[in-house]
Design an enzyme around this catalytic site. Sequence first.
Site, PDB file in Angstrom:
ATOM      1  N   LYS A  70       0.837  -1.219   0.000  1.00  0.00           N
ATOM      2  CA  LYS A  70       0.000   0.000   0.000  1.00  0.00           C
ATOM      3  C   LYS A  70       0.868   1.266   0.000  1.00  0.00           C
ATOM      4  O   LYS A  70       0.616   2.194  -0.760  1.00  0.00           O
ATOM      5  CB  LYS A  70      -0.943   0.025   1.217  1.00  0.00           C
ATOM      6  CG  LYS A  70      -1.863  -1.179   1.313  1.00  0.00           C
ATOM      7  CD  LYS A  70      -2.849  -1.054   2.459  1.00  0.00           C
ATOM      8  CE  LYS A  70      -2.247  -1.018   3.850  1.00  0.00           C
ATOM      9  NZ  LYS A  70      -1.567  -2.274   4.261  1.00  0.00           N
TER      10      LYS A  70
ATOM     11  N   ARG B 233     -10.323   1.769   8.079  1.00  0.00           N
ATOM     12  CA  ARG B 233     -10.012   0.370   8.322  1.00  0.00           C
ATOM     13  C   ARG B 233     -11.227  -0.367   8.870  1.00  0.00           C
ATOM     14  O   ARG B 233     -11.171  -1.573   9.066  1.00  0.00           O
ATOM     15  CB  ARG B 233      -8.879   0.276   9.332  1.00  0.00           C
ATOM     16  CG  ARG B 233      -7.561  -0.124   8.690  1.00  0.00           C
ATOM     17  CD  ARG B 233      -6.598  -0.445   9.792  1.00  0.00           C
ATOM     18  NE  ARG B 233      -5.427  -1.122   9.351  1.00  0.00           N
ATOM     19  CZ  ARG B 233      -4.255  -0.523   9.139  1.00  0.00           C
ATOM     20  NH1 ARG B 233      -4.124   0.767   9.240  1.00  0.00           N
ATOM     21  NH2 ARG B 233      -3.216  -1.244   8.814  1.00  0.00           N
TER      22      ARG B 233
ATOM     23  N   ARG C  86      11.007  -7.144   5.584  1.00  0.00           N
ATOM     24  CA  ARG C  86      10.684  -5.737   5.336  1.00  0.00           C
ATOM     25  C   ARG C  86      11.576  -4.785   6.132  1.00  0.00           C
ATOM     26  O   ARG C  86      11.836  -4.994   7.315  1.00  0.00           O
ATOM     27  CB  ARG C  86       9.218  -5.471   5.689  1.00  0.00           C
ATOM     28  CG  ARG C  86       8.841  -4.018   5.465  1.00  0.00           C
ATOM     29  CD  ARG C  86       7.421  -3.849   5.122  1.00  0.00           C
ATOM     30  NE  ARG C  86       6.537  -3.947   6.276  1.00  0.00           N
ATOM     31  CZ  ARG C  86       5.332  -3.399   6.297  1.00  0.00           C
ATOM     32  NH1 ARG C  86       4.882  -2.746   5.242  1.00  0.00           N
ATOM     33  NH2 ARG C  86       4.572  -3.526   7.347  1.00  0.00           N
TER      34      ARG C  86
ATOM     35  N   ARG D  13      10.233  -2.640  11.519  1.00  0.00           N
ATOM     36  CA  ARG D  13       9.249  -2.015  12.398  1.00  0.00           C
ATOM     37  C   ARG D  13       8.991  -2.919  13.588  1.00  0.00           C
ATOM     38  O   ARG D  13       8.933  -4.131  13.436  1.00  0.00           O
ATOM     39  CB  ARG D  13       7.930  -1.833  11.629  1.00  0.00           C
ATOM     40  CG  ARG D  13       7.822  -0.498  10.934  1.00  0.00           C
ATOM     41  CD  ARG D  13       6.650  -0.429  10.006  1.00  0.00           C
ATOM     42  NE  ARG D  13       5.380  -0.904  10.558  1.00  0.00           N
ATOM     43  CZ  ARG D  13       4.230  -0.825   9.896  1.00  0.00           C
ATOM     44  NH1 ARG D  13       4.194  -0.285   8.689  1.00  0.00           N
ATOM     45  NH2 ARG D  13       3.122  -1.277  10.422  1.00  0.00           N
TER      46      ARG D  13
ATOM     47  N   ARG E 193      -2.001  -8.668  13.424  1.00  0.00           N
ATOM     48  CA  ARG E 193      -2.410  -7.684  12.401  1.00  0.00           C
ATOM     49  C   ARG E 193      -3.154  -8.371  11.253  1.00  0.00           C
ATOM     50  O   ARG E 193      -4.099  -7.815  10.700  1.00  0.00           O
ATOM     51  CB  ARG E 193      -1.178  -6.917  11.890  1.00  0.00           C
ATOM     52  CG  ARG E 193      -0.647  -5.950  12.935  1.00  0.00           C
ATOM     53  CD  ARG E 193       0.752  -5.498  12.635  1.00  0.00           C
ATOM     54  NE  ARG E 193       0.824  -4.637  11.475  1.00  0.00           N
ATOM     55  CZ  ARG E 193       1.917  -4.484  10.741  1.00  0.00           C
ATOM     56  NH1 ARG E 193       3.017  -5.154  11.030  1.00  0.00           N
ATOM     57  NH2 ARG E 193       1.912  -3.667   9.721  1.00  0.00           N
TER      58      ARG E 193
HETATM   59  P1  AMP Z   1      -0.055   0.390   9.266  1.00  0.00           P
HETATM   60  O1  AMP Z   1       1.246   1.107   9.092  1.00  0.00           O
HETATM   61  O2  AMP Z   1      -1.108   0.864   8.323  1.00  0.00           O
HETATM   62  O3  AMP Z   1       0.126  -1.110   9.241  1.00  0.00           O
HETATM   63  O4  AMP Z   1      -0.597   0.770  10.722  1.00  0.00           O
HETATM   64  C1  AMP Z   1       0.162   0.472  11.881  1.00  0.00           C
HETATM   65  C2  AMP Z   1      -0.732   0.454  13.091  1.00  0.00           C
HETATM   66  O5  AMP Z   1      -1.310   1.756  13.300  1.00  0.00           O
HETATM   67  C3  AMP Z   1      -1.921  -0.505  13.010  1.00  0.00           C
HETATM   68  O6  AMP Z   1      -1.572  -1.838  13.331  1.00  0.00           O
HETATM   69  C4  AMP Z   1      -2.850   0.138  14.048  1.00  0.00           C
HETATM   70  O7  AMP Z   1      -2.401  -0.139  15.360  1.00  0.00           O
HETATM   71  C5  AMP Z   1      -2.647   1.624  13.814  1.00  0.00           C
HETATM   72  N1  AMP Z   1      -3.581   2.154  12.796  1.00  0.00           N
HETATM   73  C6  AMP Z   1      -3.262   2.679  11.588  1.00  0.00           C
HETATM   74  N2  AMP Z   1      -4.357   3.079  10.923  1.00  0.00           N
HETATM   75  C7  AMP Z   1      -5.412   2.800  11.746  1.00  0.00           C
HETATM   76  C8  AMP Z   1      -6.824   2.957  11.619  1.00  0.00           C
HETATM   77  N3  AMP Z   1      -7.385   3.494  10.513  1.00  0.00           N
HETATM   78  N4  AMP Z   1      -7.611   2.547  12.647  1.00  0.00           N
HETATM   79  C9  AMP Z   1      -7.064   2.029  13.755  1.00  0.00           C
HETATM   80  N5  AMP Z   1      -5.751   1.836  13.942  1.00  0.00           N
HETATM   81  C10 AMP Z   1      -4.919   2.217  12.938  1.00  0.00           C
END
Ligand code: AMP
Length: 212
Positions: free
Chosen positions: A13, A88, A123, A156, A167
């Site tokens: 993404k 999400r 990653r 990360r 996740r």
């Molecule tokens: P990502 O980098 O998109 O994988 O997001 C990392 C983490 O941020 C996720 O595992 C959630 O803990 C939090 N997060 C990011 N976007 C959202 C969202 N729209 N709603 C809730 N938690 C989020």
Amino acid sequence: MKLVLIGPPAAGKGTQGRKLVERYGVPYLSTGDLLRQHVANETEIGLEIKDIIANGNLIPDAMIIEIVKEKLQMPEFENGYILDGFPRTKIQAEALEEFSSEIDRAIYISVPDKVIMERTRGRLSCEKCGASFNSDSNPPMTYGVCDLCNGSLNQRPDDDTASVFIRLKTFHNADMPLVNYYKSKNLLFQVNGLKSIDEVTKSIILEVGEKA
Ligand code: AMP
């Protein structure tokens, strides 16, 4: 142009989002990057969500809705955006419709769980700009250094196997209903995330077309 990117962790993404910015000339916003900045800067929000993020769970809808709403009010988002990681949940999607307007397309980048587990192991993410690389399939030009901003590349904390497992589970429980929501609104485009980075970008541009 208003695009939303949906997909499991490490589906591509962020990589696609950054490439689509060049094409459509609207800003890219990753809620994951934004929240990680809060954590790194130890803001009030950052301290509250630190453990939730590290464990791979979602932060509360009300909190993320407020954060994104405020951000999208900034003038740079006037002509649209490419959102990565928001919405999400269906609640977040409905909120987005209310404070912004209907999106042009939701792009679902699909990748099987087994491949996600492998991809997250290799990653490397930039601490500064959030760009992702992969030590096997998409290595940076210089080891440990981001091609885009020269920031340092690291794994990360939520890319460890246990967090990725949670996740992925969250993705199936929370994000997949969102895929169906956008499908029912005829806004969904599904692309095979196993294709090369350039092929995925090409498919998205073919579907979405020129600037809206
Ligand atoms: P990502 O980098 O998109 O994988 O997001 C990392 C983490 O941020 C996720 O595992 C959630 O803990 C939090 N997060 C990011 N976007 C959202 C969202 N729209 N709603 C809730 N938690 C989020």
